[in-house]
Design a protein around this motif. Structure first.
Motif, mmCIF file in Angstrom:
data_model
loop_
_atom_site.group_PDB
_atom_site.id
_atom_site.type_symbol
_atom_site.label_atom_id
_atom_site.label_comp_id
_atom_site.label_asym_id
_atom_site.label_seq_id
_atom_site.Cartn_x
_atom_site.Cartn_y
_atom_site.Cartn_z
ATOM 1 N N SER A 1 0.852 -1.327 0.012
ATOM 2 C CA SER A 1 -0.053 -0.010 0.108
ATOM 3 C C SER A 1 0.762 1.266 -0.136
ATOM 4 C CB SER A 1 -0.881 -0.036 1.119
ATOM 5 O OG SER A 1 -0.211 0.071 2.271
ATOM 6 N N LYS A 2 1.938 1.211 0.539
ATOM 7 C CA LYS A 2 2.879 2.528 0.713
ATOM 8 C C LYS A 2 3.577 2.593 -0.845
ATOM 9 C CE LYS A 2 5.004 1.857 5.295
ATOM 10 N NZ LYS A 2 6.247 1.624 5.864
ATOM 11 N N VAL A 3 3.723 1.480 -1.550
ATOM 12 C CA VAL A 3 4.340 1.727 -2.732
ATOM 13 C C VAL A 3 3.302 2.140 -3.757
ATOM 14 C CG1 VAL A 3 5.171 0.542 -4.871
ATOM 15 C CG2 VAL A 3 6.073 0.066 -2.545
ATOM 16 N N GLU A 4 2.031 1.653 -3.760
ATOM 17 C CA GLU A 4 0.738 2.092 -4.421
ATOM 18 C C GLU A 4 0.455 3.421 -4.354
ATOM 19 O OE1 GLU A 4 -3.044 -0.332 -5.690
ATOM 20 O OE2 GLU A 4 -2.692 -0.232 -3.561
ATOM 21 N N ALA A 5 0.502 3.904 -3.213
ATOM 22 C CA ALA A 5 0.156 5.299 -2.708
ATOM 23 C C ALA A 5 1.175 6.019 -3.540
ATOM 24 C CB ALA A 5 0.197 5.626 -1.253
ATOM 25 N N TYR A 6 2.260 5.723 -3.237
ATOM 26 C CA TYR A 6 3.586 6.601 -3.874
ATOM 27 C C TYR A 6 3.264 6.666 -5.436
ATOM 28 C CZ TYR A 6 8.058 7.966 -5.810
ATOM 29 O OH TYR A 6 9.159 8.569 -6.473
ATOM 30 N N LEU A 7 2.962 5.396 -5.928
ATOM 31 C CA LEU A 7 2.832 5.378 -7.679
ATOM 32 C C LEU A 7 1.518 6.272 -7.950
ATOM 33 C CD1 LEU A 7 3.352 1.799 -8.074
ATOM 34 C CD2 LEU A 7 4.711 3.490 -8.866
ATOM 35 N N LYS A 8 0.619 6.423 -7.241
ATOM 36 C CA LYS A 8 -0.561 7.390 -7.235
ATOM 37 C C LYS A 8 -0.293 8.848 -7.014
ATOM 38 C CE LYS A 8 -3.943 3.618 -6.838
ATOM 39 N NZ LYS A 8 -5.045 3.210 -5.916
ATOM 40 N N GLY A 9 0.890 9.182 -6.692
ATOM 41 C CA GLY A 9 1.399 10.458 -6.396
ATOM 42 C C GLY A 9 1.437 10.773 -5.000
ATOM 43 N N GLY A 10 1.376 9.790 -4.054
ATOM 44 C CA GLY A 10 1.796 10.232 -2.655
ATOM 45 C C GLY A 10 3.369 10.403 -2.412
ATOM 46 N N ALA A 11 3.384 10.658 -1.106
ATOM 47 C CA ALA A 11 4.951 10.568 -0.723
ATOM 48 C C ALA A 11 5.745 9.583 -0.884
ATOM 49 C CB ALA A 11 4.982 10.963 0.714
ATOM 50 N N ALA A 12 7.191 9.529 -1.121
ATOM 51 C CA ALA A 12 7.925 8.021 -1.392
ATOM 52 C C ALA A 12 8.111 7.373 -0.177
ATOM 53 C CB ALA A 12 9.477 8.656 -1.665
ATOM 54 N N PRO A 13 7.692 5.891 -0.178
ATOM 55 C CA PRO A 13 7.661 5.193 0.702
ATOM 56 C C PRO A 13 9.086 5.251 1.711
ATOM 57 C CG PRO A 13 7.930 4.020 -1.362
ATOM 58 C CD PRO A 13 7.753 5.397 -1.595
ATOM 59 N N VAL A 14 8.927 4.863 3.009
ATOM 60 C CA VAL A 14 10.030 4.530 3.839
ATOM 61 C C VAL A 14 10.109 3.106 4.214
ATOM 62 C CG1 VAL A 14 11.345 5.334 5.680
ATOM 63 C CG2 VAL A 14 10.121 7.051 4.443
ATOM 64 N N PHE A 15 11.155 2.425 3.782
ATOM 65 C CA PHE A 15 11.408 1.160 4.317
ATOM 66 C C PHE A 15 12.677 0.869 5.162
ATOM 67 C CE2 PHE A 15 8.648 0.545 0.617
ATOM 68 C CZ PHE A 15 7.360 0.188 1.164
ATOM 69 N N THR A 16 12.797 -0.336 5.839
ATOM 70 C CA THR A 16 14.006 -0.398 6.494
ATOM 71 C C THR A 16 14.582 -1.821 6.030
ATOM 72 O OG1 THR A 16 13.236 0.670 8.561
ATOM 73 C CG2 THR A 16 15.252 -1.105 8.757
ATOM 74 N N TYR A 17 15.299 -1.866 5.051
ATOM 75 C CA TYR A 17 15.851 -2.931 4.416
ATOM 76 C C TYR A 17 16.993 -3.690 5.140
ATOM 77 C CZ TYR A 17 13.520 -1.137 0.464
ATOM 78 O OH TYR A 17 12.562 -0.725 -0.308
ATOM 79 N N HIS A 18 16.751 -4.853 5.515
ATOM 80 C CA HIS A 18 17.757 -5.858 6.341
ATOM 81 C C HIS A 18 18.655 -6.768 5.204
ATOM 82 C CE1 HIS A 18 14.975 -4.622 9.310
ATOM 83 N NE2 HIS A 18 16.003 -4.630 10.190
ATOM 84 N N ARG A 19 19.236 -5.928 4.758
ATOM 85 C CA ARG A 19 20.232 -6.895 3.602
ATOM 86 C C ARG A 19 21.045 -7.600 3.823
ATOM 87 N NH1 ARG A 19 19.556 -1.517 2.064
ATOM 88 N NH2 ARG A 19 18.212 -1.061 -0.030
ATOM 89 N N PHE A 20 21.175 -8.911 3.563
ATOM 90 C CA PHE A 20 21.967 -9.998 4.181
ATOM 91 C C PHE A 20 23.556 -9.563 4.068
ATOM 92 C CE2 PHE A 20 24.868 -13.371 3.453
ATOM 93 C CZ PHE A 20 24.554 -14.256 4.477
ATOM 94 N N TRP A 21 23.853 -8.873 3.052
ATOM 95 C CA TRP A 21 25.508 -8.477 2.910
ATOM 96 C C TRP A 21 25.727 -7.411 4.199
ATOM 97 C CZ3 TRP A 21 26.310 -3.408 2.616
ATOM 98 C CH2 TRP A 21 25.395 -2.675 1.862
ATOM 99 N N ALA A 22 24.901 -6.511 4.583
ATOM 100 C CA ALA A 22 24.968 -5.587 5.370
ATOM 101 C C ALA A 22 24.965 -6.258 7.083
ATOM 102 C CB ALA A 22 24.152 -4.506 5.526
ATOM 103 N N GLN A 23 24.132 -6.950 7.319
ATOM 104 C CA GLN A 23 23.862 -7.877 8.365
ATOM 105 C C GLN A 23 25.114 -8.675 8.543
ATOM 106 O OE1 GLN A 23 21.066 -6.950 10.415
ATOM 107 N NE2 GLN A 23 21.114 -5.655 8.578
ATOM 108 N N ALA A 24 25.592 -9.590 7.773
ATOM 109 C CA ALA A 24 26.812 -10.366 7.666
ATOM 110 C C ALA A 24 28.102 -9.472 7.891
ATOM 111 C CB ALA A 24 27.014 -11.049 6.299
ATOM 112 N N ASP A 25 28.073 -8.163 7.374
ATOM 113 C CA ASP A 25 29.429 -7.351 7.695
ATOM 114 C C ASP A 25 29.276 -6.662 8.995
ATOM 115 O OD1 ASP A 25 31.731 -6.373 6.578
ATOM 116 O OD2 ASP A 25 30.836 -4.314 5.897
ATOM 117 N N ILE A 26 28.242 -6.403 9.587
ATOM 118 C CA ILE A 26 28.191 -5.947 10.840
ATOM 119 C C ILE A 26 28.387 -6.867 11.711
ATOM 120 C CG2 ILE A 26 26.458 -4.982 12.645
ATOM 121 C CD1 ILE A 26 24.887 -3.621 10.431
#
Length: 131
Positions: A94-119
């Motif tokens: 719904s956040k992406v869909e709202a953005y595609l319809k002209g709303g604010a850019a969505p904010v997500f917190t991505y837990h990327r594997f490479w970053a988690q492994a590096d930490i």
């Protein structure tokens, strides 16, 4: 980036004895742990405007058609989103869909594997070498 830098400072501090390198490595690791940890790992929220490309056309050679493994049609009018309908099943769609319809850019917190492994490796290196 912070994890890689902390790991570099850890190795440098362990070999050289440089107290500033050791304390900076610890401060970086403690800062990530204390400020950016959640139930899934360590990550920061990101505002993403590249979702605007979901409706971009996908190049399909003239006269070619086909189907995705999940049955979605691929043809000259296909878009990124039209051949990946499974995104619409995501609870955050719904956040992406709202953005595609002209709303604010969505904010997500991505837990990327490479970053988690590096930490994790940076924390492990610090623990092994300096604690």
């Amino acid at each position: 980036v912070a994890a890689a830098y902390a790991k570099t400072l850890t190795y440098y501090g362990a070999k050289s004895g440089d107290a500033k390198a050791k304390s900076t490595a610890k401060a970086l690791l403690d800062g990530m742990w204390g400020n950016y940890q959640d139930s899934l790992g360590i990550a920061v929220p990101e505002t993403r405007t590249d979702y605007s490309r979901f409706n971009d056309p996908v190049y399909v050679p003239s006269g070619w058609t086909g189907k995705m493994p999940n049955g979605e049609a691929i043809n000259s009018s296909s878009t990124f989103a039209s051949i990946r309908a499974f995104y619409k099943n995501d609870p955050a769609w719904s956040k992406v869909e709202a953005y595609l319809k002209g709303g604010a850019a969505p904010v997500f917190t991505y837990h990327r594997f490479w970053a988690q492994a590096d930490i994790a490796l940076a924390m492990g290196s610090y623990a092994e070498l300096l604690e």
